[in-house]
Write a protein that holds these residues in place. Sequence first.
Motif, short mmCIF file in Angstrom:
data_model
loop_
_atom_site.label_atom_id
_atom_site.label_comp_id
_atom_site.label_asym_id
_atom_site.label_seq_id
_atom_site.Cartn_x
_atom_site.Cartn_y
_atom_site.Cartn_z
N TYR A 4 -22.63 -20.74 -18.16
CA TYR A 4 -23.71 -20.07 -18.54
C TYR A 4 -23.40 -19.21 -19.95
O TYR A 4 -22.33 -18.78 -20.21
N TYR A 27 -12.01 -3.30 -24.36
CA TYR A 27 -12.34 -3.44 -22.80
C TYR A 27 -11.58 -1.98 -21.71
O TYR A 27 -12.23 -1.71 -21.03
N ARG A 28 -10.43 -1.84 -22.32
CA ARG A 28 -9.63 -1.05 -21.69
C ARG A 28 -8.76 -0.04 -22.71
O ARG A 28 -8.40 -0.44 -23.57
N MET A 60 -31.16 -17.62 -13.44
CA MET A 60 -30.13 -17.47 -12.55
C MET A 60 -30.80 -17.93 -11.04
O MET A 60 -29.73 -18.33 -10.30
N ARG A 98 -29.59 -21.28 -11.56
CA ARG A 98 -28.02 -21.72 -11.24
C ARG A 98 -27.64 -22.02 -10.18
O ARG A 98 -26.78 -22.62 -9.93
N TRP A 126 -25.35 -16.43 -22.84
CA TRP A 126 -26.87 -15.91 -23.31
C TRP A 126 -26.51 -15.67 -24.93
O TRP A 126 -25.55 -15.91 -25.51
N TRP A 160 -18.40 -16.56 -22.72
CA TRP A 160 -17.98 -15.44 -22.09
C TRP A 160 -17.70 -15.32 -20.39
O TRP A 160 -16.59 -15.24 -20.33
N THR A 161 -18.67 -16.19 -19.72
CA THR A 161 -18.57 -15.95 -18.23
C THR A 161 -17.36 -16.69 -17.98
O THR A 161 -16.69 -16.71 -17.12
N ARG A 215 -8.40 -10.93 -18.20
CA ARG A 215 -8.67 -11.26 -16.86
C ARG A 215 -7.65 -11.83 -16.09
O ARG A 215 -7.51 -11.77 -14.80
#
Lengths: 64, 421
Positions: free
Chosen positions: B325, B60-61, B382, B385, B327, B297-298, B15
């Motif tokens: 966040y 991912y790519r 959410m 959130r 999950w 992750w987020t 990212r």
Amino acid sequence: MKINVDWDRCTGMGMCESLAPDVFEVDDDGSLIVHAEEVPEGMESDVREAVAACPTEALSLEGE
Amino acid sequence: MTHLVVVGASLAGLRAVEAVRRDGFDGDVTLVGAEEHLPYDRPPLSKEYLSADEIADPRYREEETFAGDLDVELVLGTPATALDSAARTVAVGERTLSYDGLVIATGAHARVLPGTEDIAGVHTVRTLDDAIALRAALRAEHARRLTVVGAGFIGSEVAAVGRKLGLEVTILEALETPLARAVGERMGRALTHLHRRHGTEVRTGVAVEEVLAENGHVRGVRLGDGTEMATDVLVVGIGARPATEWLEGSGLTIDDGVVADETLAAAPGVYVAGDVARWPNALFTDVAEGTMRLEHWTSAADQGGRAARHAVDPAAATPYETVPYFWSDWYDGRVQFVGIAAGEDIEVVAGDDAQGGPFTAIYRAGDRIVGALAVDMPAEVMKYRRLIGGRKTWDDALELAEQRRRQREEKARQRAEGACT
Ligand SMILES: Cc1cc2nc3c(=O)[nH]c(=O)nc-3n(C[C@H](O)[C@H](O)[C@H](O)COP(=O)(O)OP(=O)(O)OC[C@H]3O[C@@H](n4cnc5c(N)ncnc54)[C@H](O)[C@@H]3O)c2cc1C
Ligand code: SF4
């Protein structure tokens, strides 16, 4: 800008809703409801953030 | 700014390079990763990657994307071994990379039980290679019993997979209440019900004294009270430790992660992102003291982009704050948590936590709502959130809870009517 959802990828996580609640909403059964096909005026940056935040990379924008 | 170096080629690192290229940064970009693999997605590794008969490629790519669209030099398979933050260089194998801006995104390593490294059948789950090995072990014909050490999220997910695959599953947890730090005592108990409901045995307050092996393969564990338990597969899910070993002598402050300021800066030109990063999250400094490090992750995705933008243009750096966040997928359900589990003032605002869900609970610290947990109620967290991010009050949260309750009732009523006609 058109909003595309890859329905095979979306798992109803709702990050998109928390960033752009006027556009995205997760229903009680975990399915995503998209309230707008095109990105509404003034919401471009919220929707872009929502796209980047989706943990399954299910969202994309067309005609950026 | 001519050269951005990103160390750690996983989510935060990916990212990072994508964010600056999207912004039009036209300097050189190098992405360094210790693993041979292209950046890949970790959450599936303890979930579908183990449970599904057909598995999706977690990368991912494609490789071409890095050379092409992103114009990023990939240096994979070699870890960075040293940072000189005064000279602005990073040592990678035989090479010394000079940088103008650096992003540290080296994540974390799975903690292991010392002395078990060479025992076959003992697994951790952090990397793709780990998951490939565990997948084979769980699906081996002779595998009947799975023992998971540690009732954290990853251990719990693996336990759930084990049940799905028809194994006898036992979780051994040192604490009296699993996940107490992550979600609080009461909610930790609620989540434990979920396991028991699905036939996973959870033993709390037990210590693993020794891992027993025969012919180099695990055959069981001996507990603190001397009892022995047989197992075919042993999964160690006792957390992760930030990958900071390569930063010794770098002059950076290391304290369970690389310590950074509110803009994610750890030194001039050096920014941190992801599981390795510790920073003061301004959104919560009034209710929870000090810095935080997230393994979600987020935030890794988010911080990756932010850290890289700051690294190429430090003058424009602004404080990074976020509502955490995560999950976790257990059995057929989903656990979701937003915010922080500060304070023990928790109110269940929907459903029932006594049987492990479905339910939604909210967390209060001072006058604020600071967290929300939902089990199998995907429409709920959410919405909270947003309240947490907006520093809203506890009363605002209770009002939302009431509004949601009415909405759910209305929907149930409509469904019932629809069913009658
Ligand atoms: C099995 C599993 C399941 C998970 N499930 C969930 C979930 O359900 N929900 C959720 O929110 N989060 C989940 N997470 C957490 C999430 O995957 C992490 O927060 C995320 O991967 C962090 O990304 P990162 O880039 O910071 O670090 P990492 O993904 O740890 O990557 C760091 C990379 O840096 C490399 N590296 C380390 N040292 C060096 C060095 N010296 N030089 C070069 N490279 C180096 C490592 O090899 C690694 O590839 C899960 C994690 C795991 C392991
Ligand atoms: S964040 Fe992604 S996975 Fe979650 S509901 Fe939105 S599109 Fe679906």
